[in-house]
Write a protein that holds these residues in place. Structure first.
Motif: not given
Length: 380
Positions: A83-112
């Protein structure tokens, strides 16, 4: 030009009692095969309906955080590759369940590049959470929000629900007070709707579901609006409240009646004036992709009359309402030329009001929004 994309992850580790979205139990499913099919659909869609950049990407479900680290990494990489997008401008949302948001997953999401989290809280009351079929508890929410802030997320939305079986106004007030103490940027508050083919629907048919009556539910909605305003959350849509500058740009795409891509099993898209529906069963969806096709099973070319009706009932969900100038620019007709009788009728009922620039729901109209929306259908 299309500016928004929705991606559907249909996997869940548990099925909530109220949910009617396209979803399946995660265990035993062809997850990687499905993610690979999604990647092909993204590439095929962009090739057929090109855009220069995307302003919003929303990964929903199901439960995207039900994916393990390897699967989540594949999904995020395929998004960047397809998908083409400008990283500095895009609003990139991901839905999450609270009990599935490990620190490792959060770090991966942030880096991506994910920069907005939408966390399904529903209620902070542990007994109510059990009753509606949620697997997380209040402590999971607090832990997830703390971890998200530590990783660097500064745009977090939480979903709350009201009108739940057995829920009291006092319980809702407790939920709101705790939500405000967390200082999140965005809160969605939805009333429970009983949908067919859900656990709650079957219980209701058997007379085994005790729900607040209409008056109680309206009182809850009034309380939500009042408390949100007191706590400096701006209501910008019937069920959505935000700190300044944190409105959901993706959801505004829908309410502004703009076009968008829909990727994944059961996803809906609106491209080139046509609304499409993807195959819902995973097997059928994957088969269509493997055959080199887009996975559409339904097409509906939206007529101008339907577009104008949609402009009204979607736009009136926004608190600012429908912009009269925008309506004219899109359809080359004044909104009064098309809907004069309906507008006057709804104004006389006290459900609709008019400013120099907009048509919008009154306070009473917010409580009876569906009646107003229905009035604009089939009248032109």
């Amino acid at each position: 030009m299309i500016r928004a994309a929705y991606l559907h992850i249909p996997f869940c580790t548990h099925i909530c009692h109220y949910c009617d979205f396209n979803k399946v139990f995660l265990k035993g499913q062809p997850v990687m095969e499905y993610l690979q099919a999604m990647e092909q659909e993204m590439k095929r869609t962009i090739a057929q309906f090109p855009t220069d950049q995307l302003h919003t990407i929303f990964v929903g479900g199901g439960t995207p955080t039900a994916l393990d680290i390897r699967q989540l990494d594949f999904l995020l990489t395929s998004i960047h590759n397809s998908l083409p997008f400008v990283a500095d401008d895009v609003e990139f949302t991901l839905e999450a369940n609270p009990n599935e948001l490990s620190r490792e997953k959060l770090q991966l999401l942030k880096e991506a590049g994910v920069n907005r989290l939408s966390i399904g809280v529903q209620t902070f009351d542990d007994e109510l959470l059990k009753h509606i079929g949620r697997t997380h508890r209040q402590t999971d929410v607090l832990r997830a929000l703390e971890a998200a802030k530590a990783v660097g997320f500064s745009n977090v939305s939480i979903d709350l629900m009201y009108g739940l079986p057995g829920q009291t106004l006092a319980q809702l007030q407790t939920d709101l007070a705790l939500a405000f103490s967390l200082d999140v940027q965005h809160i969605s508050a939805y009333s429970l709707i009983i949908e067919p083919k859900t656990v709650f629907y079957n219980l209701m048919r058997k007379g085994n579901l005790s729900l607040p009556d209409q008056e109680e539910e309206a009182e809850m909605y009034e309380e939500i609006m009042k408390k949100m305003e007191e706590n400096k959350y701006n209501q910008y849509e019937l069920s959505n409240y935000t700190r300044p500058g944190f409105e959901s740009r993706h959801n505004l795409t829908y309410w502004n009646n703009e076009e968008y891509y829909g990727i994944g099993a059961g996803a809906h898209s609106y491209v080139n004036g046509t609304r499409n529906v993807n195959a819902r069963p995973l097997k059928k969806y994957i088969e269509l992709i493997q055959q080199g096709k887009l996975p559409y099973i339904e097409h509906h070319e939206v007529s101008e009359t339907e577009q104008m009706e949609e402009e009204m009932f979607l736009g009136l969900r926004k608190i600012e309402g429908v912009a009269k100038q925008r309506f004219y620019e899109k359809f080359h007709r004044s909104v009064h030329d098309v809907f004069a009788e309906v507008i006057e009728n709804e104004k006389e009922k006290g459900l609709l009001e008019e400013t120099a620039t907009h048509l919008r729901l009154t306070h009473r109209g917010k409580l009876l929004g569906n009646e107003v929306f229905q009035a604009f259908l089939g009248t032109t």
